[in-house]
Write a protein that holds these residues in place. Structure first.
Motif, PDB file in Angstrom:
ATOM      1  N   GLN A   1       0.840  -1.187   0.000  1.00 27.31           N
ATOM      2  CA  GLN A   1       0.000   0.000   0.000  1.00 27.31           C
ATOM      3  C   GLN A   1       0.886   1.252   0.000  1.00 27.31           C
ATOM      4  O   GLN A   1       1.712   1.427   0.885  1.00 27.31           O
ATOM      5  N   VAL A   2       0.689   2.086  -0.987  1.00 28.03           N
ATOM      6  CA  VAL A   2       1.490   3.297  -1.097  1.00 28.03           C
ATOM      7  C   VAL A   2       0.968   4.351  -0.121  1.00 28.03           C
ATOM      8  O   VAL A   2      -0.233   4.587  -0.038  1.00 28.03           O
ATOM      9  N   GLN A   3       1.891   4.957   0.613  1.00 29.63           N
ATOM     10  CA  GLN A   3       1.518   6.041   1.518  1.00 29.63           C
ATOM     11  C   GLN A   3       2.471   7.212   1.314  1.00 29.63           C
ATOM     12  O   GLN A   3       3.685   7.020   1.236  1.00 29.63           O
ATOM     13  N   LEU A   4       1.910   8.393   1.249  1.00 37.28           N
ATOM     14  CA  LEU A   4       2.684   9.629   1.154  1.00 37.28           C
ATOM     15  C   LEU A   4       2.248  10.529   2.294  1.00 37.28           C
ATOM     16  O   LEU A   4       1.052  10.769   2.474  1.00 37.28           O
ATOM     17  N   ALA A   5       3.218  11.013   3.057  1.00 39.88           N
ATOM     18  CA  ALA A   5       2.901  11.833   4.224  1.00 39.88           C
ATOM     19  C   ALA A   5       3.667  13.147   4.150  1.00 39.88           C
ATOM     20  O   ALA A   5       4.889  13.155   4.304  1.00 39.88           O
ATOM     21  N   GLU A   6       2.934  14.231   3.925  1.00 34.26           N
ATOM     22  CA  GLU A   6       3.558  15.557   3.876  1.00 34.26           C
ATOM     23  C   GLU A   6       3.705  16.130   5.280  1.00 34.26           C
ATOM     24  O   GLU A   6       2.888  15.856   6.168  1.00 34.26           O
ATOM     25  N   SER A   7       4.729  16.957   5.446  1.00 33.52           N
ATOM     26  CA  SER A   7       4.932  17.665   6.703  1.00 33.52           C
ATOM     27  C   SER A   7       5.704  18.937   6.422  1.00 33.52           C
ATOM     28  O   SER A   7       6.235  19.126   5.324  1.00 33.52           O
ATOM     29  N   GLY A   8       5.758  19.819   7.426  1.00 31.43           N
ATOM     30  CA  GLY A   8       6.544  21.034   7.301  1.00 31.43           C
ATOM     31  C   GLY A   8       5.748  22.294   7.022  1.00 31.43           C
ATOM     32  O   GLY A   8       6.317  23.388   6.966  1.00 31.43           O
ATOM     33  N   GLY A   9       4.448  22.145   6.835  1.00 29.94           N
ATOM     34  CA  GLY A   9       3.631  23.329   6.600  1.00 29.94           C
ATOM     35  C   GLY A   9       3.482  24.159   7.870  1.00 29.94           C
ATOM     36  O   GLY A   9       3.901  23.750   8.950  1.00 29.94           O
ATOM     37  N   GLY A  10       2.883  25.337   7.711  1.00 29.39           N
ATOM     38  CA  GLY A  10       2.675  26.197   8.858  1.00 29.39           C
ATOM     39  C   GLY A  10       2.359  27.611   8.446  1.00 29.39           C
ATOM     40  O   GLY A  10       2.064  27.870   7.275  1.00 29.39           O
ATOM     41  N   LEU A  11       2.435  28.507   9.428  1.00 29.11           N
ATOM     42  CA  LEU A  11       2.171  29.927   9.202  1.00 29.11           C
ATOM     43  C   LEU A  11       3.503  30.661   9.137  1.00 29.11           C
ATOM     44  O   LEU A  11       4.341  30.502  10.025  1.00 29.11           O
ATOM     45  N   VAL A  12       3.677  31.477   8.108  1.00 30.15           N
ATOM     46  CA  VAL A  12       4.922  32.210   7.928  1.00 30.15           C
ATOM     47  C   VAL A  12       4.599  33.599   7.377  1.00 30.15           C
ATOM     48  O   VAL A  12       3.596  33.768   6.672  1.00 30.15           O
ATOM     49  N   GLN A  13       5.417  34.566   7.702  1.00 28.29           N
ATOM     50  CA  GLN A  13       5.235  35.912   7.172  1.00 28.29           C
ATOM     51  C   GLN A  13       5.762  35.998   5.739  1.00 28.29           C
ATOM     52  O   GLN A  13       6.660  35.235   5.347  1.00 28.29           O
ATOM     53  N   ALA A  14       5.199  36.920   4.998  1.00 29.81           N
ATOM     54  CA  ALA A  14       5.678  37.153   3.636  1.00 29.81           C
ATOM     55  C   ALA A  14       7.179  37.429   3.651  1.00 29.81           C
ATOM     56  O   ALA A  14       7.682  38.139   4.527  1.00 29.81           O
ATOM     57  N   GLY A  15       7.875  36.835   2.691  1.00 27.68           N
ATOM     58  CA  GLY A  15       9.325  36.947   2.636  1.00 27.68           C
ATOM     59  C   GLY A  15      10.052  35.817   3.337  1.00 27.68           C
ATOM     60  O   GLY A  15      11.268  35.670   3.179  1.00 27.68           O
ATOM     61  N   GLY A  16       9.308  35.038   4.098  1.00 28.30           N
ATOM     62  CA  GLY A  16       9.913  33.941   4.833  1.00 28.30           C
ATOM     63  C   GLY A  16      10.073  32.678   4.010  1.00 28.30           C
ATOM     64  O   GLY A  16       9.796  32.656   2.806  1.00 28.30           O
TER      65      GLY A  16
END
Length: 123
Positions: A1-16
């Motif tokens: 069974q193929v699984q893909l797990a994204e991470s690392g998202g969040g809230l950031v200010q413009a330019g970041g």
């Protein structure tokens, strides 16, 4: 069974900057091309970037070219998206996808998808 797990998202200010990761399992990662897509609020899912199985070729949407970099570590079965100089228009849910059959920029080409990670860029 193929699984893909994204991470690392969040809230950031413009330019970041943010770095997204996509951990893959259940399939020979090193044999497959991989892609990143995003879906802004109220809009269709759109292509962001893609990379061939060897990493020898990369493809970017015009809107992110020069700011985003796709990379992969086949030993870790992980895909990355380094996002710099973020702007509010980059706000979206970001998805990784595996094993395209045909056009790397086309959503329907991809067989496997992750659940997505939210990226919010404040002005």
């Amino acid at each position: 069974q193929v699984q893909l797990a994204e991470s690392g998202g969040g809230l950031v200010q413009a330019g970041g900057s943010l770095r997204l990761s996509c951990a893959a399992s259940g399939r020979t990662f090193s044999s497959d091309a991989m892609g990143w897509f995003r879906q802004p609020p109220g809009k269709e899912r759109e292509f962001v970037a893609a990379m061939t199985w060897s990493g020898g070729n990369t493809y970017y949407a015009d809107s992110v070219k020069g700011r985003f970099t796709i990379s992969r570590d086949n030993a870790k079965s992980t895909l990355y998206l380094q996002m710099n100089s973020l702007i509010p228009e980059d706000t979206a849910v970001y998805y990784c996808a595996q094993d395209p059959d045909g056009n790397y920029r086309d959503i329907v080409s991809y067989r496997y998808w992750g659940q997505g990670t939210q990226v919010t860029v404040s002005s």
